[in-house]
Scaffold this motif. Structure first.
Motif, mmCIF file in Angstrom:
data_model
loop_
_atom_site.group_PDB
_atom_site.id
_atom_site.type_symbol
_atom_site.label_atom_id
_atom_site.label_comp_id
_atom_site.label_asym_id
_atom_site.label_seq_id
_atom_site.Cartn_x
_atom_site.Cartn_y
_atom_site.Cartn_z
ATOM 1 N N ILE A 229 0.818 -1.212 0.000
ATOM 2 C CA ILE A 229 0.000 0.000 0.000
ATOM 3 C C ILE A 229 0.851 1.261 0.000
ATOM 4 O O ILE A 229 0.548 2.227 -0.715
ATOM 5 C CB ILE A 229 -0.980 -0.019 1.187
ATOM 6 N N LEU B 156 -4.037 9.445 3.476
ATOM 7 C CA LEU B 156 -3.909 8.045 3.073
ATOM 8 C C LEU B 156 -2.666 7.394 3.664
ATOM 9 O O LEU B 156 -2.698 6.228 4.087
ATOM 10 C CB LEU B 156 -3.892 7.944 1.543
ATOM 11 N N LEU C 129 -3.397 6.677 7.277
ATOM 12 C CA LEU C 129 -4.273 5.512 7.394
ATOM 13 C C LEU C 129 -3.508 4.219 7.119
ATOM 14 O O LEU C 129 -3.772 3.184 7.747
ATOM 15 C CB LEU C 129 -5.450 5.654 6.429
ATOM 16 N N ALA C 130 -2.543 4.269 6.192
ATOM 17 C CA ALA C 130 -1.678 3.101 5.982
ATOM 18 C C ALA C 130 -0.876 2.805 7.246
ATOM 19 O O ALA C 130 -0.644 1.631 7.591
ATOM 20 C CB ALA C 130 -0.745 3.349 4.799
ATOM 21 N N THR D 139 -11.596 3.728 9.745
ATOM 22 C CA THR D 139 -10.399 3.780 8.902
ATOM 23 C C THR D 139 -10.740 3.408 7.471
ATOM 24 O O THR D 139 -10.269 4.043 6.514
ATOM 25 C CB THR D 139 -9.321 2.836 9.450
ATOM 26 N N GLY D 140 -11.572 2.384 7.287
ATOM 27 C CA GLY D 140 -11.959 1.966 5.945
ATOM 28 C C GLY D 140 -12.760 3.026 5.214
ATOM 29 O O GLY D 140 -12.535 3.279 4.020
ATOM 30 N N PHE E 243 -10.405 5.751 4.204
ATOM 31 C CA PHE E 243 -9.540 5.286 3.121
ATOM 32 C C PHE E 243 -10.289 5.324 1.787
ATOM 33 O O PHE E 243 -9.747 5.778 0.765
ATOM 34 C CB PHE E 243 -9.061 3.866 3.423
ATOM 35 N N GLY F 132 -10.701 8.869 0.700
ATOM 36 C CA GLY F 132 -9.436 9.374 0.171
ATOM 37 C C GLY F 132 -9.175 8.894 -1.245
ATOM 38 O O GLY F 132 -8.669 9.648 -2.086
ATOM 39 N N VAL G 240 -6.184 2.743 -5.241
ATOM 40 C CA VAL G 240 -6.469 2.929 -3.817
ATOM 41 C C VAL G 240 -7.789 2.261 -3.442
ATOM 42 O O VAL G 240 -7.884 1.566 -2.420
ATOM 43 C CB VAL G 240 -6.506 4.433 -3.483
ATOM 44 N N GLY H 8 -8.619 -0.787 -0.848
ATOM 45 C CA GLY H 8 -9.620 -0.631 0.205
ATOM 46 C C GLY H 8 -10.679 -1.720 0.164
ATOM 47 O O GLY H 8 -11.091 -2.250 1.216
ATOM 48 N N ALA I 115 -5.664 12.272 10.191
ATOM 49 C CA ALA I 115 -6.082 11.824 8.857
ATOM 50 C C ALA I 115 -7.444 12.417 8.497
ATOM 51 O O ALA I 115 -7.650 12.907 7.371
ATOM 52 C CB ALA I 115 -6.132 10.302 8.806
#
Length: 620
Positions: free
Chosen positions: A303, A347, A350-351, A376-377, A380, A383, A429, A433, A475
Motif C-alpha cells: 500500500i 492516506l 491511514l496506511a 479507517t476503511g 480510506f 481518500g 487505492v 480498500g 487523517a
C-alpha cells in the motif's frame, strides 16, 4: 511583518538544537508538546504571511543589508502568496505528522522530533528565500533531514537501502543544482532571483551556457519532484520510511521540487527563455511522468509503494499544469497541490494505522482483516475517491482548472491523460480498500509482488488494540482540509493570487530591490470557480476509478473457471500463454527498471540530464 520570515526558519532550527541537547532528559510527552508547539507557531506565522501577501510581497534583508545601486551582499527573503501558502502547507502537515507520532517510536528520545523540525526549517526556507544559492542551502538541509528520517529504523536493512538510494540519487541532483548555479553566477555575478532576472534581461540572450545551467538546475529540482526519469528513488524511500514521514515526503517535499522549477523560471529565466522554449519540454516530461506513475501504481500491492507511485503520477499532472504556463492552469496547480497534499497525507496516515493495528501494509496479508476498522476503511475509501477527483474536493477543482486550459489551448490528448491518470490512481487505492476493509474478491497469493521486506514491523510498542485519536484524528482533519479546498471560495481565490504573483517577475524584482518592498502585482486574476465542465470531468474520473476498482477486484474470480477450461485445450492454452506474454512483457520490463540498484538509478538521472539539455537546446 518583515521580521517574520526569518523567524519561521530560525525558531524550528533553534528548537531542534535545544531538543538535541536536552531531549534525553526530557519526558517523551514534553518533547512531543514542544515540537507540536513550534510547528503550530510556524503555522500561525505562515498564516499571517498569507494574509499579508494578498496584494503585496514581504521582503526582508537579513541584518538590514539592503541593495545599493541594484547590487547587494545580503541574504533576502521575498515572500509572495505562493511561498507563504507553501509554508502554511509545510507547517500544517508537520503538525499532523507530529500529532500522529504521539504513539510512535516510544524509545527514541527526541531524535525523531529533532529531524522533523530541521526538515520543517529547510522546507520553509526553500519556500521563502529570494536567493538561488540559499535555495540550494535549504534544499540540502531538508534533504539531509529527509535521508535520516527515511533510514530512521537503522536496525532494519530495508530502511537503510531506501535511505541510501534516496541520498545518493538526490545528492547527484544537488550537485547538478550547484554546478548550474555556478554557471549562472559566472555569467551574471549575481545569485538573487531578482538580481539574476535584471542581469539576464539586460544581456537579452540565452546561449548554450544559460541552456546548460537551466538543464542542470532543473535536473536537481525535478529529481526532488520525482519526475521521470529522476523518480526511481521515491518508491524505495516511501516503502520503508515511517508513515508520518511519508506524509511530508509525498505531501510537500516533492511539490517543493516543482516549486523550485517554477520559481526559477518565472522569477529569473523568463527574462531570456520564452514560454515556447520551456513549456513543451515540461508538458512532455509531465505526460511521461503521469503515465508511468499511473501504470506502476496499479501494479502495486504494497500500500505504501502504491501511494508512492500515485505521487509520481500526480506530480506528472502538476508538471503538465506548470508546462502550460498560463494563469488559470497555475491557479489550478496551486489548488491541486494543497488538496493532493491533504488527501495523500491522510492516506499515508491511514496506511500507518493498518501497519500498527494489523502488522502489515500488504494487500495479500490484509485481505478482509480491515473489517474491524470501519472508520479507517471509510476514510480510506473517501481518500481514494478524492484522489480520483471526486467533486467537491479540491483535487477536482484544481484538476478542472488545468483541464479547462487543456481544452482551450493545450493538446487534447493530455486532457484524456489527465482523466485516465486520475481514474487509475484512484482505482488502485479503492481496489486496496475493497480487499482490505471489505474482503472483496479472491485473496491474493501471499508471495505476490513482495518488492520490500514483508516483515515490516509496527512502529508502536506492540500491536494497537484500537487506533487512538492522535492517529485517526489527523487523517480525518486532512480530508476535511481537502474538502475545504474545493468548497471555500477564499481558498481558490488565494490560489489565483498565488499564481498571479508567481508569474509577475517585474513585481518580484521591484519588491526585492526597491526601498518599498510592498510592490503589488498588476496581473488580472483568473476565474477559479466550479464549472459544469470541471464537475463533469471530476465525476467521470471518480466513476471510472470506482468501476475499475470493482472490475479489478472481481475479475480474477470471474475468469478463473474460464482459465481452467482453456488449460485443458492444448491449442487454447498455447495461444493464451502467447497473449499473456505479449500483454505482460512491457509491464515486466517497466518493473525491471525499478530494480533498486543504485547504479541504474544514477545512470537514468544522467541520461535524463542529457535529454533535458538537448530538449531545451532543440526548442530554441
Amino acid at each position: 511583518m518583515p521580521t517574520l520570515p526569518p523567524l519561521l526558519v530560525a525558531v524550528p532550527l533553534l528548537a531542534a538544537a535545544g531538543l538535541a541537547a536536552a531531549g534525553r532528559w526530557l519526558p517523551r510527552r514534553a518533547v512531543d508538546a514542544v515540537s507540536i508547539a513550534v510547528a503550530a507557531g510556524v503555522l500561525a506565522g505562515a498564516s499571517l504571511l498569507v494574509a499579508g501577501t494578498g496584494v503585496a510581497r514581504v521582503a526582508t534583508w537579513i541584518g538590514g543589508y539592503r541593495p545599493a545601486g541594484g547590487a547587494s551582499v545580503g541574504v533576502v527573503f521575498v515572500v509572495d502568496r505562493a511561498g507563504a501558502g507553501l509554508t502554511v502547507l509545510v507547517a500544517a502537515l508537520t503538525v499532523a505528522a507530529l500529532v500522529y507520532t504521539w504513539r510512535y517510536f516510544e524509545e527514541v528520545e527526541a531524535w525523531f522530533h529533532v529531524l522533523l523540525l530541521a526538515f520543517l526549517a529547510g522546507m520553509t526556507g526553500f519556500a521563502l528565500t529570494g536567493d538561488l544559492f540559499n535555495a540550494f542551502v535549504f534544499f540540502e538541509l531538508m534533504s539531509a533531514a529527509a535521508y535520516a528520517l527515511t533510514g530512521f529504523k537503522i536496525e532494519e536493512p530495508g530502511p537503510l537501502q531506501g535511505a541510501l538510494n534516496f541520498a545518493v540519487v538526490n545528492t547527484v541532483g544537488a550537485f547538478c543544482v550547484l554546478f548550474g548555479i555556478g554557471l549562472l553566477y559566472g555569467r551574471t555575478g549575481e545569485l538573487g532571483f531578482a538580481q539574476l532576472h535584471t542581469a539576464l534581461a539586460a544581456d537579452g540572450r540565452a546561449d548554450l551556457l544559460i541552456v546548460a545551467a537551466t538543464a542542470l538546475i532543473c535536473t536537481g529540482f525535478l529529481t526532488k519532484a520525482a519526475a521521470v526519469p529522476f523518480h526511481f528513488w521515491l518508491a524505495d524511500a516511501h516503502a520503508v520510511a515511517p508513515a508520518p514521514v511519508c506524509v511530508l515526503f509525498s505531501g510537500v517535499m516533492v511539490e517543493l521540487g516543482l516549486y523550485g522549477v517554477a520559481r526559477l523560471y518565472f522569477s529569473t529565466l523568463s527574462a531570456v527563455l520564452p514560454p515556447a522554449r520551456i513549456g513543451p519540454v515540461l508538458l512532455a516530461l509531465g505526460a511521461m511522468t503521469a503515465l508511468l506513475g499511473a501504470v506502476m501504481c496499479v501494479c502495486q500491492h504494497h500500500i505504501k509503494r502504491l501511494l508512492a507511485f500515485s505521487t509520481v503520477a500526480h506530480m506528472g499532472m502538476l508538471l503538465m499544469g506548470v508546462g502550460l504556463l498560463g494563469l488559470p492552469a497555475l491557479a489550478g496547480v496551486a489548488l491541486y497541490v494543497l488538496a493532493h497534499a491533504a488527501v495523500k497525507g491522510a492516506l499515508f496516515l491511514l496506511a500507518g494505522v493498518l501497519l500498527n493495528r494489523l502488522g502489515s501494509v500488504q494487500e495479500a496479508d490484509l485481505h478482509g482483516r480491515g473489517r474491524r476498522l470501519p472508520l479507517t476503511g471509510a476514510a480510506f475509501g473517501l481518500g481514494g475517491l478524492a484522489l480520483a477527483g471526486l467533486p467537491p474536493f479540491g483535487t477536482a477543482l484544481g484538476k478542472g482548472l488545468v483541464e479547462h486550459e487543456l481544452t482551450t489551448g493545450g493538446p487534447h490528448v493530455l486532457l484524456v491523460l489527465f482523466v485516465a491518470v486520475s481514474a487509475l490512481t484512484g482505482a488502485a487505492v479503492l481496489r486496496a480498500g475493497l480487499r482490505v476493509f471489505l474482503g472483496a474478491g479472491p485473496a491474493l497469493p501471499r508471495d505476490r509482488d513482495r518488492e520490500v521486506d514483508e516483515e515490516e514491523d509496527p512502529e508502536t510498542r506492540g500491536a494497537l488494540r484500537r487506533a487512538p485519536l492522535t492517529m485517526i484524528g489527523p487523517a480525518l482533519a486532512l480530508l476535511l482540509l481537502a474538502l475545504a479546498a474545493g468548497t471555500v471560495p477564499a481558498v481558490a481565490r488565494a490560489a489565483a493570487v498565488a499564481a498571479a504573483q508567481l508569474v509577475d517577475a517585474r513585481g518580484y524584482t521591484a519588491a526585492a530591490l526597491s526601498a518599498a518592498p510592498g510592490a503589488t502585482t498588476g496581473t488580472a486574476l483568473p476565474a477559479t470557480g466550479w464549472t459544469a465542465e470541471s464537475v463533469a470531468l471530476g465525476g467521470l474520473s471518480a466513476a471510472l476509478a470506482a468501476a475499475l476498482a470493482v472490475v479489478t477486484v472481481y475479475r480474477a474470480g470471474a475468469l478463473r473457471p474460464v482459465v481452467r477450461w482453456l488449460r485443458r485445450v492444448p491449442a487454447a492454452a498455447g495461444a493464451g500463454r502467447r497473449c499473456h506474454a505479449v500483454a505482460t512483457a512491457p509491464l515486466q520490463r517497466l518493473r525491471a527498471l525499478h530494480s533498486g540498484h543504485l547504479g541504474d538509478y544514477v545512470t537514468w538521472l544522467l541520461a535524463g540530464l542529457a535529454a533535458l539539455a538537448l530538449a531545451f537546446g532543440a526548442t530554441g
